[in-house]
Design a protein around this motif. Structure first.
Motif, mmCIF file in Angstrom:
data_model
loop_
_atom_site.group_PDB
_atom_site.id
_atom_site.type_symbol
_atom_site.label_atom_id
_atom_site.label_comp_id
_atom_site.label_asym_id
_atom_site.label_seq_id
_atom_site.Cartn_x
_atom_site.Cartn_y
_atom_site.Cartn_z
ATOM 1 N N THR A 50 0.806 -1.221 0.000
ATOM 2 C CA THR A 50 0.000 0.000 0.000
ATOM 3 C C THR A 50 0.839 1.271 0.000
ATOM 4 O OG1 THR A 50 -0.129 -0.044 2.423
ATOM 5 C CG2 THR A 50 -1.932 -1.088 1.206
ATOM 6 N N GLY A 51 2.160 1.143 0.136
ATOM 7 C CA GLY A 51 3.010 2.325 0.197
ATOM 8 C C GLY A 51 2.990 2.997 1.553
ATOM 9 N N ALA B 56 -4.264 11.628 4.577
ATOM 10 C CA ALA B 56 -5.083 11.128 3.474
ATOM 11 C C ALA B 56 -4.307 11.002 2.165
ATOM 12 C CB ALA B 56 -6.299 12.029 3.288
ATOM 13 N N LYS B 57 -2.968 11.185 2.217
ATOM 14 C CA LYS B 57 -2.204 11.078 0.971
ATOM 15 C C LYS B 57 -2.108 9.645 0.459
ATOM 16 C CE LYS B 57 0.361 15.289 0.469
ATOM 17 N NZ LYS B 57 1.647 15.990 0.566
ATOM 18 N N ALA B 62 -7.068 7.079 2.525
ATOM 19 C CA ALA B 62 -8.090 8.069 2.161
ATOM 20 C C ALA B 62 -9.458 7.394 2.007
ATOM 21 C CB ALA B 62 -7.692 8.781 0.874
ATOM 22 N N ARG B 63 -9.482 6.233 1.355
ATOM 23 C CA ARG B 63 -10.740 5.500 1.184
ATOM 24 C C ARG B 63 -11.320 5.116 2.542
ATOM 25 N NH1 ARG B 63 -8.167 3.208 -3.294
ATOM 26 N NH2 ARG B 63 -7.274 1.511 -2.066
ATOM 27 N N PHE B 86 -11.632 20.239 -0.083
ATOM 28 C CA PHE B 86 -10.668 19.532 0.772
ATOM 29 C C PHE B 86 -9.501 18.983 -0.037
ATOM 30 C CE2 PHE B 86 -9.021 15.754 2.906
ATOM 31 C CZ PHE B 86 -8.796 16.239 4.168
ATOM 32 N N PRO B 87 -8.234 19.111 0.431
ATOM 33 C CA PRO B 87 -7.817 19.841 1.632
ATOM 34 C C PRO B 87 -7.684 21.343 1.359
ATOM 35 C CG PRO B 87 -5.916 18.809 0.597
ATOM 36 C CD PRO B 87 -7.103 18.470 -0.257
ATOM 37 N N LEU B 88 -7.996 22.129 2.370
ATOM 38 C CA LEU B 88 -8.086 23.579 2.230
ATOM 39 C C LEU B 88 -7.113 24.263 3.199
ATOM 40 C CD1 LEU B 88 -9.934 25.926 1.016
ATOM 41 C CD2 LEU B 88 -11.247 25.727 3.132
ATOM 42 N N SER B 89 -6.460 25.316 2.732
ATOM 43 C CA SER B 89 -5.634 26.112 3.635
ATOM 44 C C SER B 89 -6.549 27.001 4.472
ATOM 45 C CB SER B 89 -4.650 26.977 2.841
ATOM 46 O OG SER B 89 -4.080 27.931 3.713
#
Lengths: 201, 201
Positions: A50-51, B56-57, B62-63, B86-89
């Motif tokens: 999955t990294g 979430a990278k 993320a899923r 998303f993603p937001l500064s």
């Protein structure tokens, strides 16, 4: 279609949060009314597929995880000390668990709990055959045939198959717990799992 | 010596697990008997200071996080949808929260909850002054002086000070929650926090 009437608990002896969760599985089974199936997998293989990477590589996170683990262990009333070998390649241990699954799956949870105890409470080496034999005996398994089958192709295949299945079902860390299509990652999702099973029952 | 009779809740509007936890803080205060202090910080600043990165990278993570967020929201009975931004500064948003803290700290929790709702339930933009003004009004704050003080040096200093304090106390992500020297990371530690406070009381 995955079985929605079984809790699949994928774990690695080298994972601290797998240890915490493993000690709660009898309670979770009771609270959900579902059987729990212990599924040994190789966390290193999951990371590779999955990294993902060791969460404890970040210093601030490693410090917090030790505080957090100590707190959970106190909350559960179980012993805990960070093993001097951590992080450890658990390939032989996870194969030994698969050998036990092949020989007598009913003894697998007790065998797993004994090996978790070796690593997370006694500072022992769960890749060592003497420790594996001791844990097997505690779990009511005959150690000689178990150790003899650790390197059998069928044992290696089972560990690969378990790891591949977990990755296919979405795992990227440990423990990875499934009820049908629902995935729960980590010891900290156990109560949510119970509530979710009750809500969808 | 950190105050052990207050729960410090460090959060960023752009953090989904901060949103979940924020909606539970009134209950946590009740269950522990401790006041909760809302502490806006900049998650991006925490990541920078600790070498951490967006969780979430990783695609598999993320899923899972989307499944997990949806499940927690259902469990809490609150609305949730992944914001299209998303993603937001969130720099301007977090400064607006610090401006509110300076103007009337008693309104800060309601203001934060309104901004969380904008971002995590309405697909709105919490960095937009019109949305900030709307949330301020909902919380009983006068929007004009609040917006006028977003860029004040004292407001910027407060956001930096909050972020620095959280990092000094061990934060590497959000939400970061403290009771004295005890650190709790994440929405999934709230029940453990309650039990820990009761045990050490």
């Amino acid at each position: 279609m995955p079985d929605t009437r079984t809790i699949d608990f994928f774990f690695d002896i080298g994972s601290s949060y797998s240890y915490l969760a493993a000690t709660q599985m009898a309670r979770i089974s009771q609270e959900t009314g579902l059987p729990v199936r212990f599924r040994p997998f190789l966390l290193g293989g999951v990371f590779k597929a999955t990294g993902n990477d060791m969460p404890a590589k970040l210093p601030a996170k490693a410090r917090y995880m030790l505080e957090d683990m100590t707190r959970w262990a106190g909350d559960y009333g179980i012993p805990f000390q960070l093993n001097s070998r951590f992080p450890l390649s658990t390939l032989r241990t996870q194969r030994a668990l698969c050998a036990a699954e092949r020989l007598d799956a009913t003894k697998l949870p007790a065998f797993a709990l004994a090996l978790f105890h070796t690593f997370w409470a006694e500072d022992g080496d769960p890749t060592n055959d003497a420790e594996i034999a001791k844990a097997a005996t505690q779990a009511g398994l005959d150690p000689a045939p178990l150790i003899a089958s650790i390197d059998a192709p069928e044992t290696k295949d089972l560990l690969r198959a378990n790891t591949d299945e977990a990755v296919a079902r979405g795992a990227f860390g440990a423990p990875a717990i499934y009820v049908g299509d629902m995935m729960f990652w980590g010891n900290d999702r156990l109560d949510l799992l119970v509530r979710s099973v009750r809500r969808t029952a």
